[in-house]
Design an enzyme around this catalytic site. Sequence first.
Site, PDB file in Angstrom:
ATOM      1  N   LYS A  73       0.597  -0.863  -0.036  1.00 24.64           N
ATOM      2  CA  LYS A  73      -0.109  -0.014  -0.170  1.00 24.64           C
ATOM      3  C   LYS A  73       0.987   0.941   0.303  1.00 24.64           C
ATOM      4  O   LYS A  73       1.801   1.792   1.159  1.00 24.64           O
ATOM      5  CB  LYS A  73      -1.134   0.459   1.057  1.00 24.64           C
ATOM      6  CG  LYS A  73      -1.519   1.032   1.158  1.00 24.64           C
ATOM      7  CD  LYS A  73      -2.898   0.736   2.806  1.00 24.64           C
ATOM      8  CE  LYS A  73      -4.123   2.763   2.822  1.00 24.64           C
ATOM      9  NZ  LYS A  73      -4.309   2.423   4.370  1.00 24.64           N
ATOM     10  N   ARG A 116     -11.181  -0.131   6.850  1.00 23.90           N
ATOM     11  CA  ARG A 116     -10.053  -1.457   7.510  1.00 23.90           C
ATOM     12  C   ARG A 116      -9.970  -0.296   9.092  1.00 23.90           C
ATOM     13  O   ARG A 116     -10.019  -1.544   9.727  1.00 23.90           O
ATOM     14  CB  ARG A 116      -9.218  -2.101   6.780  1.00 23.90           C
ATOM     15  CG  ARG A 116      -7.941  -0.174   6.126  1.00 23.90           C
ATOM     16  CD  ARG A 116      -6.880  -0.407   7.276  1.00 23.90           C
ATOM     17  NE  ARG A 116      -6.033   0.046   8.090  1.00 23.90           N
ATOM     18  CZ  ARG A 116      -5.073   0.849   7.668  1.00 23.90           C
ATOM     19  NH1 ARG A 116      -5.537   1.927   9.039  1.00 23.90           N
ATOM     20  NH2 ARG A 116      -3.679   1.079   7.018  1.00 23.90           N
ATOM     21  N   GLN A 144     -13.048   9.409   7.963  1.00 24.28           N
ATOM     22  CA  GLN A 144     -13.139   8.429   9.272  1.00 24.28           C
ATOM     23  C   GLN A 144     -13.657   8.136  10.540  1.00 24.28           C
ATOM     24  O   GLN A 144     -13.861   7.028  10.848  1.00 24.28           O
ATOM     25  CB  GLN A 144     -11.198   8.736   9.494  1.00 24.28           C
ATOM     26  CG  GLN A 144     -10.193   8.372   8.841  1.00 24.28           C
ATOM     27  CD  GLN A 144      -9.981   7.143   8.603  1.00 24.28           C
ATOM     28  OE1 GLN A 144      -9.888   5.961   8.767  1.00 24.28           O
ATOM     29  NE2 GLN A 144      -8.980   7.060   7.763  1.00 24.28           N
ATOM     30  N   ASP A 165     -16.909  17.586  16.479  1.00 19.46           N
ATOM     31  CA  ASP A 165     -15.829  18.276  15.722  1.00 19.46           C
ATOM     32  C   ASP A 165     -15.788  19.803  15.459  1.00 19.46           C
ATOM     33  O   ASP A 165     -16.429  20.591  16.114  1.00 19.46           O
ATOM     34  CB  ASP A 165     -16.378  17.993  14.008  1.00 19.46           C
ATOM     35  CG  ASP A 165     -15.224  18.555  12.992  1.00 19.46           C
ATOM     36  OD1 ASP A 165     -15.059  17.118  12.315  1.00 19.46           O
ATOM     37  OD2 ASP A 165     -14.948  18.737  12.653  1.00 19.46           O
ATOM     38  N   SER A 301      -4.489   1.935  17.410  1.00 21.45           N
ATOM     39  CA  SER A 301      -3.604   1.896  16.135  1.00 21.45           C
ATOM     40  C   SER A 301      -3.636   2.434  15.587  1.00 21.45           C
ATOM     41  O   SER A 301      -3.646   4.261  15.061  1.00 21.45           O
ATOM     42  CB  SER A 301      -5.358   1.432  15.281  1.00 21.45           C
ATOM     43  OG  SER A 301      -5.199   0.846  14.180  1.00 21.45           O
TER      44      SER A 301
END
Length: 317
Positions: A73, A116, A144, A165, A301
Site C-alpha cells: 500500500k 479497514r 474516518q 468536531d 491503532s
Amino acid sequence: MSPRTPIRFVTTEEIRAALTMPAAIRAVRDALVQLSTGQALAPARTSLEIPGTRTTALVMPAYLPGPHRVGLKLISLCEDNPAKGLPFAQAVTIVMDAERGTPLAVLEAGHLTAVRTGAASGVATDALARKDARVAAVFGAGVQGRTQLEAIAAVRPLRKAFVVDTDPRAAAAFAAEMGAALGLEIEPADAPTALRDADIVSTATTSAVPVLRDGDLKPGVHINAVGSYKPHVRELPGETVRRAALFVDEKRSALEEAGDIVIPLGEGLIGEDHVRAEIGQVLAGLAPGRRSDDEITLFKSVGNAVEDLAVAALVLG
C-alpha cells in the site's frame, strides 16, 4: 493466472459495492490474529515527509497466509488537502500472488483505508467494550469518523451517538448523513456533553493535541484512538493512557509511531510494559482483555498493512 491476463484495476465505486462493514470486520479480525500469532508478516512501514509540503507518504508491505497474497500500500496524507476540497488521505494497494509473484490487481485505496480502519476499531470494540454499551461518541466528522461509527454500530446495538468536531457544519452534516444511514439518533455536541453518556469513544481527528479531558470520561468506557500516527502528535491526554488498559494493533509500530503512547512514555507516565497486549493476542486467547466493568479500555491503532491486504483480498474474492 496467465501471464497475458491484464492486471485488474478496482475503482472506489466497485469497492463500495463489494464491501460491507461486517465482512470487513471479520476479515480484519482474522488478519490481526494471524499477525499476533506470527503467521502474517508486516515489516515496518517506510514514512516519507515530503519537503516543502505538509504531506506524508507511507509505504506499507504485508503478507497474509489466508488468501496467500502479498500486498503493498502507498498512501499519501496531505494536511492541506481538506481546505482545497481534496481528500486528506489518498492511496493505492497492489495485490500479488504470494507463490508466483504474479500481480493480480491495483485498488484505489482511499475508501478501503477508511473501511479497514473502522473495521479494526470494530474488532477492538467487540472484544473490549462492555456488552451493555449503547452510546457512542465520535471525534472527527470526516471520512474516518463515518467508518468508525459504522463499525461500532455493527458490533453493539447503539441507541444514540454524538459527534464532536471543530466545524459545526461538518458535525451537522455527519449527524444527518450517518443518522439516516444507520437509523440512529446522532447529536452534534461538545466534548464534555458527548463524554457524559458515551460508553464507546472513537477519536479520528488530525489534531496534534488532546481532543478531550480525562476527567470527562465515564468509568468503564472503551476508547478507539486512530487519528494520530506520528510520534509527536496525540489525541488523548497522558493521564487517560496511564489509567487505561492499553491494547494495540502491533506493539512494535505502536511504540515507535503512536504519539498517544510515545509522549506519555517520554513523560515517564507509563513504561513499555503498559501495553497489555496486541488485540490479536486477546482474540487468540493468549492475553486477557477487559477485566472489570469499571475498567477503561483503550485500543490505539496506527494502522497495519495486513488490514489493508485482508480487505483488498475480500474485495477481489
